[in-house]
Design an enzyme around this catalytic site. Sequence first.
Site, PDB file in Angstrom:
ATOM      1  N   CYS A   2       0.921  -1.171  -0.124  1.00 54.27           N
ATOM      2  CA  CYS A   2      -0.072   0.067  -0.006  1.00 54.27           C
ATOM      3  C   CYS A   2       0.942   1.163   0.025  1.00 54.27           C
ATOM      4  O   CYS A   2       2.074   1.048   0.226  1.00 54.27           O
ATOM      5  CB  CYS A   2      -0.806   0.225   1.242  1.00 54.27           C
ATOM      6  SG  CYS A   2      -1.922  -1.319   1.381  1.00 54.27           S
ATOM      7  N   GLY A  28      -0.580   0.436  -4.898  1.00 54.50           N
ATOM      8  CA  GLY A  28      -1.626  -0.472  -4.711  1.00 54.50           C
ATOM      9  C   GLY A  28      -2.921   0.327  -5.552  1.00 54.50           C
ATOM     10  O   GLY A  28      -2.600   1.540  -5.786  1.00 54.50           O
ATOM     11  N   ASN A 102       0.336   0.823   5.980  1.00 53.08           N
ATOM     12  CA  ASN A 102       1.125   0.182   4.982  1.00 53.08           C
ATOM     13  C   ASN A 102       1.639  -1.107   5.587  1.00 53.08           C
ATOM     14  O   ASN A 102       2.662  -0.568   6.694  1.00 53.08           O
ATOM     15  CB  ASN A 102       1.914   0.869   4.080  1.00 53.08           C
ATOM     16  CG  ASN A 102       2.871   0.135   3.361  1.00 53.08           C
ATOM     17  OD1 ASN A 102       3.947   0.485   2.917  1.00 53.08           O
ATOM     18  ND2 ASN A 102       2.496  -1.099   2.903  1.00 53.08           N
ATOM     19  N   GLY A 103       1.565  -2.191   5.349  1.00 57.51           N
ATOM     20  CA  GLY A 103       2.192  -3.368   6.199  1.00 57.51           C
ATOM     21  C   GLY A 103       1.059  -4.449   6.612  1.00 57.51           C
ATOM     22  O   GLY A 103       0.142  -4.366   6.115  1.00 57.51           O
ATOM     23  N   TYR A 242      11.495  -5.171  -6.274  1.00 55.44           N
ATOM     24  CA  TYR A 242      10.214  -5.197  -7.448  1.00 55.44           C
ATOM     25  C   TYR A 242       9.391  -3.890  -7.042  1.00 55.44           C
ATOM     26  O   TYR A 242       8.978  -3.333  -7.809  1.00 55.44           O
ATOM     27  CB  TYR A 242       9.433  -6.301  -7.058  1.00 55.44           C
ATOM     28  CG  TYR A 242       8.240  -6.250  -7.403  1.00 55.44           C
ATOM     29  CD1 TYR A 242       7.960  -6.257  -9.131  1.00 55.44           C
ATOM     30  CD2 TYR A 242       6.984  -6.237  -6.978  1.00 55.44           C
ATOM     31  CE1 TYR A 242       6.639  -6.297  -9.729  1.00 55.44           C
ATOM     32  CE2 TYR A 242       5.543  -6.022  -7.549  1.00 55.44           C
ATOM     33  CZ  TYR A 242       5.591  -6.061  -8.890  1.00 55.44           C
ATOM     34  OH  TYR A 242       4.424  -5.970  -9.394  1.00 55.44           O
TER      35      TYR A 242
HETATM   36  P1  AMP Z   1       4.789 -15.029 -11.705  1.00 46.47           P
HETATM   37  O1  AMP Z   1       3.956 -15.360 -13.109  1.00 46.47           O
HETATM   38  O2  AMP Z   1       3.893 -15.115 -10.616  1.00 46.47           O
HETATM   39  O3  AMP Z   1       6.002 -15.792 -11.738  1.00 46.47           O
HETATM   40  O4  AMP Z   1       5.145 -13.427 -11.738  1.00 46.47           O
HETATM   41  C1  AMP Z   1       6.384 -12.728 -11.820  1.00 46.47           C
HETATM   42  C2  AMP Z   1       6.456 -11.386 -12.034  1.00 46.47           C
HETATM   43  O5  AMP Z   1       5.406 -10.682 -11.312  1.00 46.47           O
HETATM   44  C3  AMP Z   1       7.528 -10.584 -12.115  1.00 46.47           C
HETATM   45  O6  AMP Z   1       7.621 -10.234 -13.486  1.00 46.47           O
HETATM   46  C4  AMP Z   1       7.438  -9.500 -11.258  1.00 46.47           C
HETATM   47  O7  AMP Z   1       7.798  -8.433 -11.884  1.00 46.47           O
HETATM   48  C5  AMP Z   1       5.944  -9.489 -10.877  1.00 46.47           C
HETATM   49  N1  AMP Z   1       5.916  -9.626  -9.294  1.00 46.47           N
HETATM   50  C6  AMP Z   1       6.843  -9.994  -8.285  1.00 46.47           C
HETATM   51  N2  AMP Z   1       6.317  -9.816  -7.145  1.00 46.47           N
HETATM   52  C7  AMP Z   1       5.026  -9.526  -7.243  1.00 46.47           C
HETATM   53  C8  AMP Z   1       3.937  -9.188  -6.350  1.00 46.47           C
HETATM   54  N3  AMP Z   1       4.180  -9.531  -5.014  1.00 46.47           N
HETATM   55  N4  AMP Z   1       2.646  -8.833  -6.724  1.00 46.47           N
HETATM   56  C9  AMP Z   1       2.609  -8.701  -8.204  1.00 46.47           C
HETATM   57  N5  AMP Z   1       3.309  -8.790  -9.076  1.00 46.47           N
HETATM   58  C10 AMP Z   1       4.666  -9.319  -8.666  1.00 46.47           C
END
Ligand code: AMP
Length: 450
Positions: A2, A28, A102-103, A242
């Site tokens: 968030c 978010g 946030n958290g 990320y």
């Molecule tokens: P996946 O298909 O689940 O392996 O998605 C990985 C991709 O989602 C990566 O390219 C990241 O940029 C992105 N990503 C990583 N962590 C998150 C997260 N917590 N929520 C949404 N997207 C994420």
Amino acid sequence: MCGIFGIYDHTEASNHAYLGLYALQHRGQESAGIVSSDGKQLHHYRQMGLVSEVFSRDILKKLPGRNAIGHVRYSTAGSSELKNAQPFMVDYANGMISIAHNGNLTNAFLIRSELESRGSIFQSNMDTEVIVHLIARSKEKTFLERTIHALRQVEGAYSLLFLTEKEMVAARDPLGFRPLVLGSLKDAPVVASETCAFDLIGAKFIREIEPGEILLINGKGIKSFKPFPRKQPHQCIFEFIYFARPDSFIFNHNVYEMRKSFGVQLSKESPAGADIAVPIPDSGFPATLGYAAQSDLPLELGMIRNHYVGRTFIEPEQRIRHFGVKIKLNPVRELLKGRKVVIVDDSIVRATTSRKIVKMLRNAGAREVHVRISSPPITGSCFFGIDTPKKSELIASSHQVSEIRKFIHATSLSYLSIEGLKKCVKGEEENFCYACFSGDYPYPFQMELE
Ligand code: AMP
């Protein structure tokens, strides 16, 4: 996941809160809200949707006063619905309180069931609401003392903003999981999750709010309190990998430079015999720059992102389902045809994204597709506010790297090592949480996403 923003004693408080939230939208996209104070009472508006969809000029006019806090939400605790949107606001014996969080609190369930057994009635299913109940029940005198009393009882990750009729309080948990920064817009104090919110409104960055620090902001100025025993900070390394925006300065570093250094380190650990390096937009960009420079590889934008993809779209028919990645990313065939390509992305969660990307690159004619990931394998869920799903959905929790390589059909696959990641934050490595990679959670708690 968030974003929060607050401003105190400014003629255009809610307009600036709106802009601050706009800059924090990446934290978010489910709901947005602002609470303002005119010195006598709080005014409140929150709705599901993006900041630009939720607020209009007319709505902002209905949020008068010189003080405001705002929130953008991505749910990690509590479902995605309006009653869980923030800032959360209540009227209690001593006046009005609103809170933006946030958290994730790791003992909220325990506190909630205890409070409910003593008659408390909850309006939402957010962990955040327990803080408000604890403040309302506290026997302490001032709002600040009540807040400290409440925060002594909760465990977990919180960067918080509170607004009452006359005061604003900012707080960061003793382990400092989530970022929180202090700035000023002329003489008005501003607080935000990330410095990118300051840049948009022309505010000056002053400093980060420290882990365990509480700021009381009122007519007398800003006062800092450190009421909790000092602990080893555990700032979330995934903010660097990320989550945070690359133009932000958080946890003592610029996010872009940090991401780039992850790419440099990744190239040192796992070079690929490729012709070109291709970033996966947008989150893979800075790491790819570092990777390509260190490997002496030409960088090519072999994947183009459509920036206008909304949160939902109508999926036509079964045959072309699993559109997800395809609608967002498209390969540039002319660049890829017959070439050995190394792609760099920030993380693999379930591996469905990388699997689709590799397939798209191969279909576009790439001869070899080497995949490099600028973080270690995610083997455990996050209980402190990053939306990494339950452990069983994390591919690296049950598969070796060689199996994941096969699953995504890559020519080769390498992740950044935990040691390599720590090298990039050299001298400060003890100050970060690596639990989603190491399984080494900072303290024991009772919580299971399964
Ligand atoms: P996946 O298909 O689940 O392996 O998605 C990985 C991709 O989602 C990566 O390219 C990241 O940029 C992105 N990503 C990583 N962590 C998150 C997260 N917590 N929520 C949404 N997207 C994420």
